[in-house]
Scaffold this motif. Structure first.
Motif, PDB file in Angstrom:
ATOM      1  N   PHE A 201     -14.296   5.602   1.368  1.00  0.00           N
ATOM      2  CA  PHE A 201     -13.201   4.671   1.658  1.00  0.00           C
ATOM      3  C   PHE A 201     -13.310   3.427   0.779  1.00  0.00           C
ATOM      4  N   GLY A 202     -14.531   2.945   0.564  1.00  0.00           N
ATOM      5  CA  GLY A 202     -14.728   1.782  -0.292  1.00  0.00           C
ATOM      6  C   GLY A 202     -14.269   2.050  -1.711  1.00  0.00           C
ATOM      7  N   PHE A 203     -14.537   3.274  -2.205  1.00  0.00           N
ATOM      8  CA  PHE A 203     -14.080   3.656  -3.544  1.00  0.00           C
ATOM      9  C   PHE A 203     -12.557   3.659  -3.603  1.00  0.00           C
ATOM     10  N   LEU A 204     -11.919   4.207  -2.581  1.00  0.00           N
ATOM     11  CA  LEU A 204     -10.450   4.227  -2.545  1.00  0.00           C
ATOM     12  C   LEU A 204      -9.886   2.815  -2.452  1.00  0.00           C
ATOM     13  N   LEU A 205     -10.545   1.947  -1.673  1.00  0.00           N
ATOM     14  CA  LEU A 205     -10.089   0.562  -1.525  1.00  0.00           C
ATOM     15  C   LEU A 205     -10.159  -0.199  -2.850  1.00  0.00           C
ATOM     16  N   GLY A 206     -11.100   0.195  -3.702  1.00  0.00           N
ATOM     17  CA  GLY A 206     -11.227  -0.490  -4.982  1.00  0.00           C
ATOM     18  C   GLY A 206     -10.308   0.047  -6.062  1.00  0.00           C
ATOM     19  N   THR A 207     -10.045   1.367  -6.048  1.00  0.00           N
ATOM     20  CA  THR A 207      -9.332   1.978  -7.173  1.00  0.00           C
ATOM     21  C   THR A 207      -7.822   2.073  -6.980  1.00  0.00           C
ATOM     22  N   ILE A 208      -7.353   2.448  -5.794  1.00  0.00           N
ATOM     23  CA  ILE A 208      -5.906   2.635  -5.613  1.00  0.00           C
ATOM     24  C   ILE A 208      -5.144   1.307  -5.735  1.00  0.00           C
ATOM     25  N   PRO A 209      -5.559   0.235  -5.058  1.00  0.00           N
ATOM     26  CA  PRO A 209      -4.857  -1.048  -5.280  1.00  0.00           C
ATOM     27  C   PRO A 209      -4.944  -1.519  -6.729  1.00  0.00           C
ATOM     28  N   SER A 210      -6.088  -1.271  -7.381  1.00  0.00           N
ATOM     29  CA  SER A 210      -6.225  -1.657  -8.792  1.00  0.00           C
ATOM     30  C   SER A 210      -5.235  -0.882  -9.653  1.00  0.00           C
ATOM     31  N   PHE A 211      -5.048   0.392  -9.333  1.00  0.00           N
ATOM     32  CA  PHE A 211      -4.110   1.233 -10.074  1.00  0.00           C
ATOM     33  C   PHE A 211      -2.696   0.667 -10.013  1.00  0.00           C
ATOM     34  N   TYR A 212      -2.249   0.321  -8.806  1.00  0.00           N
ATOM     35  CA  TYR A 212      -0.880  -0.183  -8.649  1.00  0.00           C
ATOM     36  C   TYR A 212      -0.717  -1.582  -9.225  1.00  0.00           C
ATOM     37  N   GLY A 213      -1.779  -2.373  -9.223  1.00  0.00           N
ATOM     38  CA  GLY A 213      -1.689  -3.682  -9.849  1.00  0.00           C
ATOM     39  C   GLY A 213      -1.693  -3.593 -11.358  1.00  0.00           C
ATOM     40  N   TYR A 214      -2.523  -2.709 -11.907  1.00  0.00           N
ATOM     41  CA  TYR A 214      -2.687  -2.617 -13.364  1.00  0.00           C
ATOM     42  C   TYR A 214      -1.445  -2.039 -14.039  1.00  0.00           C
ATOM     43  N   TYR A 215      -0.839  -1.030 -13.413  1.00  0.00           N
ATOM     44  CA  TYR A 215       0.276  -0.340 -14.047  1.00  0.00           C
ATOM     45  C   TYR A 215       1.652  -0.829 -13.579  1.00  0.00           C
ATOM     46  N   MET A 216       1.696  -1.942 -12.878  1.00  0.00           N
ATOM     47  CA  MET A 216       2.990  -2.461 -12.449  1.00  0.00           C
ATOM     48  C   MET A 216       3.725  -3.099 -13.615  1.00  0.00           C
ATOM     49  N   SER A 217       5.008  -3.256 -13.458  1.00  0.00           N
ATOM     50  CA  SER A 217       5.814  -3.933 -14.482  1.00  0.00           C
ATOM     51  C   SER A 217       6.865  -4.773 -13.787  1.00  0.00           C
ATOM     52  N   GLY A 218       7.355  -5.779 -14.470  1.00  0.00           N
ATOM     53  CA  GLY A 218       8.365  -6.647 -13.877  1.00  0.00           C
ATOM     54  C   GLY A 218       7.835  -8.052 -13.687  1.00  0.00           C
ATOM     55  N   GLY A 219       8.353  -8.722 -12.647  1.00  0.00           N
ATOM     56  CA  GLY A 219       7.981 -10.109 -12.400  1.00  0.00           C
ATOM     57  C   GLY A 219       7.285 -10.292 -11.070  1.00  0.00           C
ATOM     58  N   ALA A 220       7.412 -11.512 -10.525  1.00  0.00           N
ATOM     59  CA  ALA A 220       6.709 -11.856  -9.291  1.00  0.00           C
ATOM     60  C   ALA A 220       7.150 -10.992  -8.113  1.00  0.00           C
ATOM     61  N   LEU A 221       8.431 -10.641  -8.055  1.00  0.00           N
ATOM     62  CA  LEU A 221       8.928  -9.812  -6.957  1.00  0.00           C
ATOM     63  C   LEU A 221       8.251  -8.447  -6.948  1.00  0.00           C
ATOM     64  N   GLU A 222       8.024  -7.880  -8.133  1.00  0.00           N
ATOM     65  CA  GLU A 222       7.393  -6.566  -8.236  1.00  0.00           C
ATOM     66  C   GLU A 222       5.928  -6.606  -7.806  1.00  0.00           C
ATOM     67  N   VAL A 223       5.285  -7.784  -7.913  1.00  0.00           N
ATOM     68  CA  VAL A 223       3.900  -7.911  -7.452  1.00  0.00           C
ATOM     69  C   VAL A 223       3.826  -7.645  -5.949  1.00  0.00           C
ATOM     70  N   GLY A 224       4.766  -8.223  -5.208  1.00  0.00           N
ATOM     71  CA  GLY A 224       4.816  -7.989  -3.765  1.00  0.00           C
ATOM     72  C   GLY A 224       5.092  -6.532  -3.431  1.00  0.00           C
ATOM     73  N   LYS A 225       6.022  -5.920  -4.182  1.00  0.00           N
ATOM     74  CA  LYS A 225       6.334  -4.508  -3.943  1.00  0.00           C
ATOM     75  C   LYS A 225       5.133  -3.627  -4.251  1.00  0.00           C
ATOM     76  N   ALA A 226       4.428  -3.953  -5.331  1.00  0.00           N
ATOM     77  CA  ALA A 226       3.244  -3.172  -5.696  1.00  0.00           C
ATOM     78  C   ALA A 226       2.161  -3.286  -4.630  1.00  0.00           C
ATOM     79  N   SER A 227       1.998  -4.474  -4.052  1.00  0.00           N
ATOM     80  CA  SER A 227       1.006  -4.667  -2.994  1.00  0.00           C
ATOM     81  C   SER A 227       1.338  -3.812  -1.771  1.00  0.00           C
ATOM     82  N   THR A 228       2.624  -3.772  -1.409  1.00  0.00           N
ATOM     83  CA  THR A 228       3.051  -2.954  -0.272  1.00  0.00           C
ATOM     84  C   THR A 228       2.824  -1.474  -0.544  1.00  0.00           C
ATOM     85  N   THR A 229       3.209  -1.022  -1.742  1.00  0.00           N
ATOM     86  CA  THR A 229       3.014   0.383  -2.107  1.00  0.00           C
ATOM     87  C   THR A 229       1.536   0.751  -2.118  1.00  0.00           C
ATOM     88  N   ALA A 230       0.704  -0.149  -2.643  1.00  0.00           N
ATOM     89  CA  ALA A 230      -0.738   0.107  -2.686  1.00  0.00           C
ATOM     90  C   ALA A 230      -1.306   0.243  -1.281  1.00  0.00           C
TER      91      ALA A 230
END
Length: 248
Positions: A197-226
């Protein structure tokens, strides 16, 4: 939809490979690791301790209130509390909560760096940005079982306090229930789950943060998706590990 999910999974595994290639200098990495330990592990102890203690108490009280038959021994309150906390509450329930706390923090932090082009700047300087940003988080989250160990202890302690202080069970009976038919492998099982679970907690949110695109609004959407996909991955992993490790 399925094709899109498979594409995302492919990118995820490519990211994992890149995380462990071209490592950053140890003198720099060491400071990053200590920073992540402080933010992800030590910063989570307060909420984990609070939730564990009181949910353990709720489990004990609910078990006691359902033992209405006088022929049922009271020590089962301690037994039920132990089993609930060790097998599911501490490793799984706390991890889903951490998917919201840690996961959102990781995604928003890396996503903000992507939006402000800090990641591009790291690449221009010849730094492996995935190793620089994600690897310290994985090392910090290798201590995540320590957090869950504290959660287990406080969950059982909360059950004992609630049961004894509420007059539902004597201290001796509760402790007898904790010791009754104890299987040490259950602790091993819980920590195996926690490590994954710790591995998943570190990698999946990092994946959605690293590969996101757009502006500040997309940061919030990426956090929710992650958060959603991290929770789904934790539940599925929990199911598979339970089948593999506990089924006879």
């Amino acid at each position: 939809m399925i094709r899109q999910i498979l594409t995302q999974i492919g990118k995820y595994f490519i990211m994992l490979k890149e995380i462990f290639s071209r490592p950053t200098k140890w003198s720099v990495m060491r400071e990053l690791i200590f920073k992540e330990i402080d933010e992800l592990i030590i910063g989570s102890l307060g909420i984990v301790a609070f939730l564990s203690f009181f949910v353990g108490g709720v489990v004990a009280i609910q078990t006691a209130l359902n033992l209405t038959n006088p022929l049922i021994p009271k020590y089962l309150i301690g037994f039920a509390t132990r089993q609930s906390v060790i097998l599911e509450f501490a490793p799984t329930f706390i991890s889903i909560i951490m998917a919201g706390k840690m996961g959102s923090f990781i995604t928003s932090t890396i996503g903000t760096m992507r939006v402000t082009e800090q990641i591009d700047a790291l690449e221009v300087m010849g730094i492996n940005s995935l190793n620089y940003l994600v690897f310290p988080k994985l090392i910090a989250l290798s201590l995540y079982p320590f957090v869950i160990g504290i959660s287990m202890f406080l969950g059982v302690l909360g059950g004992w306090v609630a049961g004894v202080a509420g007059g539902f069970v004597s201290s001796d009976d509760f402790i007898l229930g904790l010791q009754d038919e104890f299987i040490p492998f259950h602790i091993v099982y819980a920590f195996i789950k926690t490590a994954l679970f710790g591995f998943l907690l570190g990698t999946i949110p990092s994946f959605y943060g690293y590969y996101m695109s757009g502006g500040a609004l997309e940061v919030g959407k990426a956090s929710t998706t992650a958060f959603v996909w991290t929770s789904v991955a934790i539940i599925l992993t929990n199911y598979v590990l339970t089948q593999l490790l506990l089924s006879k």
